[in-house]
Design an enzyme around this catalytic site. Sequence first.
Site, PDB file in Angstrom:
ATOM      1  N   ALA A 122       0.871  -1.176   0.000  1.00  0.00           N
ATOM      2  CA  ALA A 122       0.000   0.000   0.000  1.00  0.00           C
ATOM      3  C   ALA A 122       0.909   1.227   0.000  1.00  0.00           C
ATOM      4  O   ALA A 122       2.044   1.172   0.480  1.00  0.00           O
ATOM      5  CB  ALA A 122      -0.887  -0.012   1.236  1.00  0.00           C
ATOM      6  N   GLY A 182       0.686  -5.172   0.721  1.00  0.00           N
ATOM      7  CA  GLY A 182      -0.463  -5.249  -0.178  1.00  0.00           C
ATOM      8  C   GLY A 182      -0.150  -5.993  -1.470  1.00  0.00           C
ATOM      9  O   GLY A 182      -1.049  -6.551  -2.101  1.00  0.00           O
ATOM     10  N   GLU A 197      -0.569  -9.526  -0.727  1.00  0.00           N
ATOM     11  CA  GLU A 197      -2.014  -9.723  -0.505  1.00  0.00           C
ATOM     12  C   GLU A 197      -2.793  -9.770  -1.820  1.00  0.00           C
ATOM     13  O   GLU A 197      -3.684 -10.598  -1.994  1.00  0.00           O
ATOM     14  CB  GLU A 197      -2.538  -8.623   0.427  1.00  0.00           C
ATOM     15  N   GLU A 208       4.532  -5.016   7.126  1.00  0.00           N
ATOM     16  CA  GLU A 208       3.764  -3.949   7.778  1.00  0.00           C
ATOM     17  C   GLU A 208       4.247  -3.674   9.199  1.00  0.00           C
ATOM     18  O   GLU A 208       4.266  -2.536   9.661  1.00  0.00           O
ATOM     19  CB  GLU A 208       2.265  -4.295   7.799  1.00  0.00           C
TER      20      GLU A 208
HETATM   21  N1  DAK Z   1       4.573   3.214  -0.705  1.00  0.00           N
HETATM   22  C1  DAK Z   1       4.983   4.397  -1.249  1.00  0.00           C
HETATM   23  N2  DAK Z   1       6.121   4.519  -1.940  1.00  0.00           N
HETATM   24  C2  DAK Z   1       6.920   3.444  -2.060  1.00  0.00           C
HETATM   25  C3  DAK Z   1       6.570   2.182  -1.500  1.00  0.00           C
HETATM   26  C4  DAK Z   1       5.319   2.090  -0.798  1.00  0.00           C
HETATM   27  N3  DAK Z   1       4.866   0.943  -0.303  1.00  0.00           N
HETATM   28  N4  DAK Z   1       7.563   1.317  -1.788  1.00  0.00           N
HETATM   29  C5  DAK Z   1       8.483   1.998  -2.491  1.00  0.00           C
HETATM   30  N5  DAK Z   1       8.114   3.275  -2.656  1.00  0.00           N
HETATM   31  C6  DAK Z   1       8.836   4.346  -3.329  1.00  0.00           C
HETATM   32  C7  DAK Z   1      10.022   4.836  -2.515  1.00  0.00           C
HETATM   33  O1  DAK Z   1       9.592   5.763  -1.547  1.00  0.00           O
HETATM   34  C8  DAK Z   1      10.895   5.447  -3.575  1.00  0.00           C
HETATM   35  O2  DAK Z   1      10.375   6.708  -3.914  1.00  0.00           O
HETATM   36  P1  DAK Z   1      11.364   7.970  -4.212  1.00  0.00           P
HETATM   37  O3  DAK Z   1      12.184   8.129  -2.973  1.00  0.00           O
HETATM   38  O4  DAK Z   1      12.186   7.540  -5.396  1.00  0.00           O
HETATM   39  O5  DAK Z   1      10.442   9.098  -4.496  1.00  0.00           O
HETATM   40  C9  DAK Z   1      10.684   4.535  -4.778  1.00  0.00           C
HETATM   41  O6  DAK Z   1       9.441   3.844  -4.516  1.00  0.00           O
HETATM   42  C10 DAK Z   1      11.780   3.496  -4.930  1.00  0.00           C
HETATM   43  O7  DAK Z   1      11.914   2.816  -3.680  1.00  0.00           O
HETATM   44  P2  DAK Z   1      13.321   2.635  -2.954  1.00  0.00           P
HETATM   45  O8  DAK Z   1      14.255   3.735  -3.264  1.00  0.00           O
HETATM   46  O9  DAK Z   1      13.035   2.350  -1.515  1.00  0.00           O
HETATM   47  O10 DAK Z   1      13.866   1.312  -3.681  1.00  0.00           O
HETATM   48  P3  DAK Z   1      14.839   0.194  -3.095  1.00  0.00           P
HETATM   49  O11 DAK Z   1      15.191  -0.662  -4.236  1.00  0.00           O
HETATM   50  O12 DAK Z   1      15.932   0.798  -2.285  1.00  0.00           O
HETATM   51  O13 DAK Z   1      13.932  -0.651  -2.072  1.00  0.00           O
HETATM   52  C11 DAK Z   1      11.897  -1.804  -1.387  1.00  0.00           C
HETATM   53  C12 DAK Z   1      12.837  -1.400  -2.566  1.00  0.00           C
HETATM   54  C13 DAK Z   1      10.657  -2.439  -1.998  1.00  0.00           C
HETATM   55  C14 DAK Z   1      12.617  -2.848  -0.502  1.00  0.00           C
HETATM   56  C15 DAK Z   1      11.564  -0.560  -0.539  1.00  0.00           C
HETATM   57  O14 DAK Z   1      11.072   0.449  -1.438  1.00  0.00           O
HETATM   58  C16 DAK Z   1      10.539  -0.816   0.503  1.00  0.00           C
HETATM   59  O15 DAK Z   1      10.838  -1.389   1.553  1.00  0.00           O
HETATM   60  N6  DAK Z   1       9.295  -0.380   0.238  1.00  0.00           N
HETATM   61  C17 DAK Z   1       8.221  -0.441   1.217  1.00  0.00           C
HETATM   62  C18 DAK Z   1       7.725  -1.860   1.350  1.00  0.00           C
HETATM   63  C19 DAK Z   1       6.638  -1.944   2.381  1.00  0.00           C
HETATM   64  O16 DAK Z   1       6.824  -1.665   3.538  1.00  0.00           O
HETATM   65  N7  DAK Z   1       5.509  -2.374   1.900  1.00  0.00           N
HETATM   66  C20 DAK Z   1       4.369  -2.590   2.761  1.00  0.00           C
HETATM   67  C21 DAK Z   1       3.571  -1.341   2.788  1.00  0.00           C
HETATM   68  S1  DAK Z   1       2.337  -1.451   4.016  1.00  0.00           S
HETATM   69  C22 DAK Z   1      -4.592  -0.863   5.540  1.00  0.00           C
HETATM   70  C23 DAK Z   1      -4.594  -1.025   4.204  1.00  0.00           C
HETATM   71  C24 DAK Z   1      -3.558  -1.678   3.608  1.00  0.00           C
HETATM   72  C25 DAK Z   1      -2.515  -2.167   4.334  1.00  0.00           C
HETATM   73  C26 DAK Z   1      -2.529  -2.016   5.684  1.00  0.00           C
HETATM   74  C27 DAK Z   1      -3.583  -1.382   6.315  1.00  0.00           C
HETATM   75  N8  DAK Z   1      -5.611  -0.115   6.169  1.00  0.00           N
HETATM   76  C28 DAK Z   1      -6.044   1.061   5.398  1.00  0.00           C
HETATM   77  C29 DAK Z   1      -5.639  -0.022   7.603  1.00  0.00           C
HETATM   78  C30 DAK Z   1      -1.346  -2.652   3.666  1.00  0.00           C
HETATM   79  C31 DAK Z   1      -0.145  -2.145   4.060  1.00  0.00           C
HETATM   80  C32 DAK Z   1       1.051  -2.242   3.295  1.00  0.00           C
HETATM   81  O17 DAK Z   1       1.137  -2.802   2.219  1.00  0.00           O
END
Ligand code: DAK
Length: 260
Positions: free
Chosen positions: A66, A111, A114, A134
């Site tokens: 997300a 997400g 998911e 998360e």
């Molecule tokens: N959201 C927003 N931007 C993201 C992102 C994300 N999930 N993942 C990556 N990006 C963006 C980065 O901010 C970066 O943007 P800029 O800085 O270039 O503007 C760009 O994509 C490239 O990412 P990185 O520079 O970080 O790239 P790396 O190769 O170094 O790392 C990575 C890749 C995938 C390991 C890293 O980007 C990362 O850890 N991303 C986040 C992964 C994450 O935590 N995903 C889970 C998100 S939480 C709910 C609804 C839904 C959910 C929960 C609750 N309710 C409404 C209550 C679901 C939650 C989730 O999915």
Amino acid sequence: MDYNNIIFSMEEGIATITFNRPKALNAMNSETMSELKDAVTLCRDNDDIRVMILTGSGDKAFVAGADIAQMQDLEPREALAFMELGHETLRLLETASKPSIAAVNGFALGGGTEISMACDMRFASEKARFGQPEILIGLIPGWGGTQRLPRLIGMGRAKELVMSGEQIDAQRAYEIGLVNRIYPPETLLEETMKFARKLSGLPPFQLKMAKHSINFGYDLPLDNAGRLEVECCAQCFSTQDQKEGMKAFLEKRKPGYKGR
Ligand code: DAK
């Protein structure tokens, strides 16, 4: 609906939905989720579409979760709406009457994992990575991760992933049953299309009944689940395709299914 965050294409009865926000690693904001919901509804309602493929644009990500930038300041009520939109969309995908395949071409985190789990099958590139990170950002999965993951890989492994936030590679995902097949990145889409073509040649009502029986029988007591299967199987005898399939077998020729 005009799409700004996904690409929708259709070829030989196979619809491909491509998440297309490569600069944010295809992270899902509410607009993208609404577009996905619209596209899945369109696929569900169009008889010419036999199979759905979901994939990500670019060579790095399927969906990196997300959109954290959009989520960070949500009020609880807004968070609830975002979560409900995701749940509705993924359930629509999961229960749609036609097969869906996630072609996971890179990061499928939060997400992303998911969404892939709401598809019937997951084909992964050797570079794919899965996880429910998360917990590392002060959250828990909100689009079915705590429910579909244990059903797919068992409770112990699901707890390990959800509670540690660790990522796993495609090989590990294959070993624990999260992924059906692994391909080199350059052939993933082609191989997924090949498999989708195979499914698109099979009788659609029978595919619908098979999926229905598995989806809705899974959580029932065995007796009731068995009854559901019996009803679904019996319904197949109302189709011309069942007659054709059996006739073709006995005549030692390939069946010519008509979708009737
Ligand atoms: N959201 C927003 N931007 C993201 C992102 C994300 N999930 N993942 C990556 N990006 C963006 C980065 O901010 C970066 O943007 P800029 O800085 O270039 O503007 C760009 O994509 C490239 O990412 P990185 O520079 O970080 O790239 P790396 O190769 O170094 O790392 C990575 C890749 C995938 C390991 C890293 O980007 C990362 O850890 N991303 C986040 C992964 C994450 O935590 N995903 C889970 C998100 S939480 C709910 C609804 C839904 C959910 C929960 C609750 N309710 C409404 C209550 C679901 C939650 C989730 O999915």
